[in-house]
Structures are given as structure tokens and as C-alpha cells.
Design a protein around this motif. Structure first.
Motif, mmCIF file in Angstrom:
data_model
loop_
_atom_site.group_PDB
_atom_site.id
_atom_site.type_symbol
_atom_site.label_atom_id
_atom_site.label_comp_id
_atom_site.label_asym_id
_atom_site.label_seq_id
_atom_site.Cartn_x
_atom_site.Cartn_y
_atom_site.Cartn_z
ATOM 1 N N ASN A 198 0.824 -1.217 0.000
ATOM 2 C CA ASN A 198 0.000 0.000 0.000
ATOM 3 C C ASN A 198 0.851 1.258 0.000
ATOM 4 N N ASP A 199 1.935 1.260 0.772
ATOM 5 C CA ASP A 199 2.793 2.450 0.807
ATOM 6 C C ASP A 199 3.471 2.689 -0.542
ATOM 7 N N THR A 200 3.782 1.609 -1.256
ATOM 8 C CA THR A 200 4.359 1.761 -2.598
ATOM 9 C C THR A 200 3.326 2.392 -3.530
ATOM 10 N N LYS A 201 2.085 1.932 -3.442
ATOM 11 C CA LYS A 201 1.007 2.507 -4.270
ATOM 12 C C LYS A 201 0.814 3.987 -3.947
ATOM 13 N N LYS A 202 0.877 4.326 -2.657
ATOM 14 C CA LYS A 202 0.718 5.735 -2.258
ATOM 15 C C LYS A 202 1.866 6.585 -2.790
ATOM 16 N N ALA A 203 3.079 6.036 -2.797
ATOM 17 C CA ALA A 203 4.233 6.773 -3.325
ATOM 18 C C ALA A 203 4.051 7.011 -4.822
ATOM 19 N N GLN A 204 3.612 5.998 -5.543
ATOM 20 C CA GLN A 204 3.380 6.160 -6.980
ATOM 21 C C GLN A 204 2.325 7.233 -7.234
ATOM 22 N N GLU A 244 0.419 12.425 -9.160
ATOM 23 C CA GLU A 244 -0.394 13.629 -8.937
ATOM 24 C C GLU A 244 0.401 14.899 -9.198
ATOM 25 N N ARG A 245 1.700 14.867 -8.999
ATOM 26 C CA ARG A 245 2.557 16.041 -9.211
ATOM 27 C C ARG A 245 3.207 16.021 -10.597
ATOM 28 N N ARG A 246 2.789 15.058 -11.411
ATOM 29 C CA ARG A 246 3.320 14.891 -12.780
ATOM 30 C C ARG A 246 4.854 14.789 -12.798
ATOM 31 N N ILE A 247 5.370 14.075 -11.810
ATOM 32 C CA ILE A 247 6.815 13.831 -11.736
ATOM 33 C C ILE A 247 7.049 12.422 -12.263
#
Length: 115
Positions: A12-18, A23-26
Motif C-alpha cells: 500500500n505504501d508503494t502505491k501511495k508513493a506512486q 499527482e505532481r506529474r513527476i
């Protein structure tokens, strides 16, 4: 920024990082640790960036025996044991060049954006 996210598709934390970087288009490169583990050089670089091997270990890892084995091993063997047991890493491991962070750390990632 040259972002690499090391993690697993189930984390889940990996999904949140992605999601954070999307969201910031990085742009980022995702590396699934179940398919391709970190090389010794990558792991060593991350370890130095986060402040040592202990920072990389996930205290909630499923394999508590392996975790304890690494924690109580002689210093000179710890790195090799972690290299063999990368399922013990605190996910996600996010790299930005020579900088790195373990776990879900949006405050750290945000500081990278302003540099």
C-alpha cells in the motif's frame, strides 16, 4: 528529478508513493522487487543516503526470524544478509540520484522538489 521507486505491487505504501509522484506529474521508474532485486551498488547507495542499514529494515516484516538474524549478526555480515533478504526492506525505497528515503515520506520527497 530522476525518481526510482523500489517496492511491490501489493504494498500500500508503494502505491501511495506512486500516486504522490503521478499527482505532481513527476516521472518515475517503478522497480518491482519481486521481479528484480536491488543490486549491491544500489542497496549500498540507498543505505548511505538514509543513514545506515538499520533505517532500511522494516520492523513489521513478515519474516521476523530473518529480521532478528540480520539485527544480531556481526556488522561485517549484515549487508550481505540484507542483500539476500530484500523482503525485509521498509517499502517503498524511493531514490532521487544520490538521495533516498525508505517508507512513505512525502515531506522528504517534497524537499527534493524545491532543490
Amino acid at each position: 528529478m530522476n525518481i526510482q521507486i523500489f517496492g511491490t505491487k501489493k504494498s500500500n505504501d508503494t502505491k501511495k508513493a506512486q500516486r504522490y509522484f503521478k499527482e505532481r506529474r513527476i516521472p518515475f521508474q517503478f522497480v518491482d522487487l519481486r521481479e528484480k532485486e536491488m543490486s549491491p551498488g544500489e542497496l549500498k547507495s540507498v543505505m548511505q543516503a538514509v543513514g545506515g542499514l538499520e533505517q532500511l529494515l522494516d520492523p513489521k516484516a513478515k519474516d521476523q526470524e530473518a529480521l532478528l538474524l540480520i539485527r544480531y549478526s556481526p556488522e561485517e555480515t549484515k549487508f550481505g544478509k540484507l542483500l539476500e533478504n530484500q523482503q525485509l526492506l521498509r517499502l517503498p525505497v524511493v531514490r532521487n540520484g544520490k538521495k533516498a528515503a525508505c517508507g512513505y515520506c512525502p515531506a522528504v520527497w517534497k524537499s527534493w522538489e524545491t532543490e
